[in-house]
Design a protein around this motif. Structure first.
Motif, PDB file in Angstrom:
ATOM      1  N   THR A  51       0.636  -0.682  -0.470  1.00 39.63           N
ATOM      2  CA  THR A  51       0.422   0.085   0.011  1.00 39.63           C
ATOM      3  C   THR A  51       1.059   1.336  -0.344  1.00 39.63           C
ATOM      4  O   THR A  51       0.820   1.748  -0.482  1.00 39.63           O
ATOM      5  N   GLU A  54       2.819   2.188  -3.860  1.00 37.37           N
ATOM      6  CA  GLU A  54       1.488   2.302  -5.125  1.00 37.37           C
ATOM      7  C   GLU A  54       1.177   3.521  -4.250  1.00 37.37           C
ATOM      8  O   GLU A  54       1.258   4.153  -5.650  1.00 37.37           O
ATOM      9  N   ASN A  58       2.309   6.965  -7.057  1.00 40.74           N
ATOM     10  CA  ASN A  58       1.276   7.525  -6.964  1.00 40.74           C
ATOM     11  C   ASN A  58       1.218   9.153  -7.017  1.00 40.74           C
ATOM     12  O   ASN A  58       0.784  10.348  -7.703  1.00 40.74           O
ATOM     13  N   GLU A 126      -7.018   7.429  -9.330  1.00 44.33           N
ATOM     14  CA  GLU A 126      -6.079   7.009  -8.579  1.00 44.33           C
ATOM     15  C   GLU A 126      -5.829   6.982  -7.554  1.00 44.33           C
ATOM     16  O   GLU A 126      -6.034   6.172  -6.256  1.00 44.33           O
ATOM     17  N   ASN A 129      -9.216   7.144  -5.005  1.00 47.67           N
ATOM     18  CA  ASN A 129      -9.924   5.308  -5.149  1.00 47.67           C
ATOM     19  C   ASN A 129      -7.722   4.210  -4.315  1.00 47.67           C
ATOM     20  O   ASN A 129      -8.528   3.561  -4.459  1.00 47.67           O
ATOM     21  N   LEU A 130      -7.077   5.677  -3.574  1.00 48.06           N
ATOM     22  CA  LEU A 130      -5.997   4.720  -3.931  1.00 48.06           C
ATOM     23  C   LEU A 130      -6.510   3.241  -2.405  1.00 48.06           C
ATOM     24  O   LEU A 130      -6.471   1.984  -2.743  1.00 48.06           O
ATOM     25  N   GLN A 131      -7.517   4.038  -1.547  1.00 46.72           N
ATOM     26  CA  GLN A 131      -7.737   3.362  -0.539  1.00 46.72           C
ATOM     27  C   GLN A 131      -9.640   2.624  -0.675  1.00 46.72           C
ATOM     28  O   GLN A 131     -10.083   1.869   0.196  1.00 46.72           O
ATOM     29  N   ARG A 134     -11.422   0.951  -6.424  1.00 49.79           N
ATOM     30  CA  ARG A 134     -10.881   0.290  -7.045  1.00 49.79           C
ATOM     31  C   ARG A 134      -9.218  -0.438  -7.098  1.00 49.79           C
ATOM     32  O   ARG A 134      -9.033  -1.161  -7.479  1.00 49.79           O
ATOM     33  N   HIS A 135      -8.787   0.572  -5.841  1.00 53.14           N
ATOM     34  CA  HIS A 135      -7.657  -0.682  -5.730  1.00 53.14           C
ATOM     35  C   HIS A 135      -7.977  -1.860  -4.928  1.00 53.14           C
ATOM     36  O   HIS A 135      -6.905  -2.623  -5.330  1.00 53.14           O
ATOM     37  N   GLN A 136      -9.025  -2.128  -4.272  1.00 51.22           N
ATOM     38  CA  GLN A 136      -9.533  -2.912  -3.668  1.00 51.22           C
ATOM     39  C   GLN A 136      -9.553  -3.777  -5.058  1.00 51.22           C
ATOM     40  O   GLN A 136      -9.269  -5.442  -4.973  1.00 51.22           O
TER      41      GLN A 136
END
Length: 299
Positions: A51, A54, A58, A126, A129-131, A134-136
């Motif tokens: 995490t 990423e 980003n 991105e 929506n990191l957490q 989309r990320h999941q």
């Protein structure tokens, strides 16, 4: 004949970002492979490390996009100031003739602006929506694919993504005689649907009335499939299985894999359905064999 179009700084940066994301995914996969599945403590630490990796990437990409925009704005301001400062003897401003902008240049500038806007939207989505979902979704799909020794192969999001993903799968097989480009895939799909209307009409209804499509409405639907960037779904995939005489498997994050055309006894075309791709809505990607991270740069 129009000369080749040089890549803009925005396009070069977007290409660099895609490569860095691909490299990071390879590194993450290598990290996952190095940790035993039954080591829950280490797996939890690994998730936190991934995490952070990423998130850092980003943030780096977002800063680079902002820096590029700032540099571009500065250059434009310098040019404007330079033009305004031109003077002739006597203190009067010299008339500066603006170069004639060709249609080809206008098209290039418009395309570059659209691509820049799209890349900016993707970068913003991105980060946001990191957490989020989309990320999941991406993590779940990566895990599912790794079990089959596969990885995501990204397809551009332009309305043709399903057909482009099928096109990519066919290109990986290099089977002679199969339609190999988006235009032909769309045309053959529409032709099959027209000639087998009874198999498709019951699944198409007017959104306003709820009634089954009329003949004219169905023809309009098929025409859109053939001639526009209308998004494709399961009906079009069903038609494609008959066009190609191949089964199609659609992998999803939170649902079992959908298998279409199982009457054809061949290795299926494999697509990836992403419900939250880039924050831009539903999207199809292709897949490819999982690459050895050690050899990723050489491939």
């Amino acid at each position: 004949m129009e000369e080749g179009i040089a890549e803009t700084p925005e396009e070069l940066l977007a290409k660099q970002h895609r490569k860095e994301k691909k490299d990071l995914q390879a590194k993450i996969q290598s990290m996952k492979n190095a940790v035993p599945k039954n080591d829950k403590k280490r797996r939890k630490q690994l998730t936190e490390e991934i995490t952070k990796l990423e998130a850092d990437l980003n943030q780096k990409h977002e800063e680079e996009v902002k820096q590029l925009k700032s540099t571009t704005d500065t250059k434009v301001e310098e040019v404007i100031n330079g033009v305004e400062s031109l003077k002739v003897d006597g203190g009067e401003e010299e008339e500066v003739k603006q170069p004639r902008v060709t249609k080809a240049q206008k098209r290039r500038e418009k395309k570059a602006a659209q691509e820049k806007e799209r890349e900016t939207r993707i970068a913003e989505a991105e980060v946001q929506n990191l957490q989020g979902v989309r990320h999941q979704e991406g993590l779940k799909l990566t895990q599912k694919l790794a079990q089959q020794q596969l990885q995501i192969k990204e397809i551009s999001s332009d309305g043709h993504c399903m057909y482009r993903a099928v096109e990519d799968q066919l290109a990986q097989r290099s089977v002679p005689g199969l339609p190999m480009n988006v235009k032909e895939l769309r045309s053959r799909t529409a032709q099959h649907m027209r000639s087998h209307a009874d198999d498709f009409l019951p699944f198409l209804t007017n959104p306003n009335t709820g009634d089954m499509y009329t003949t004219d409405e169905f023809e309009k639907y098929c025409s859109d499939v053939e001639h526009t960037a209308a998004w494709g779904g399961q009906l079009e995939l069903r038609a494609l299985t008959h066009v190609l005489h191949l089964p199609i498997a659609v992998i999803q994050a939170d649902s079992p894999t959908i298998k279409i055309g199982e009457e054809y006894d061949s290795e299926p075309i494999t697509l990836l359905y992403m419900r939250h791709a880039y924050g831009l809505g539903e999207h199809y990607n292709s897949v490819e064999r999982l690459k050895d991270p050690a050899n990723a740069e050489d491939s």
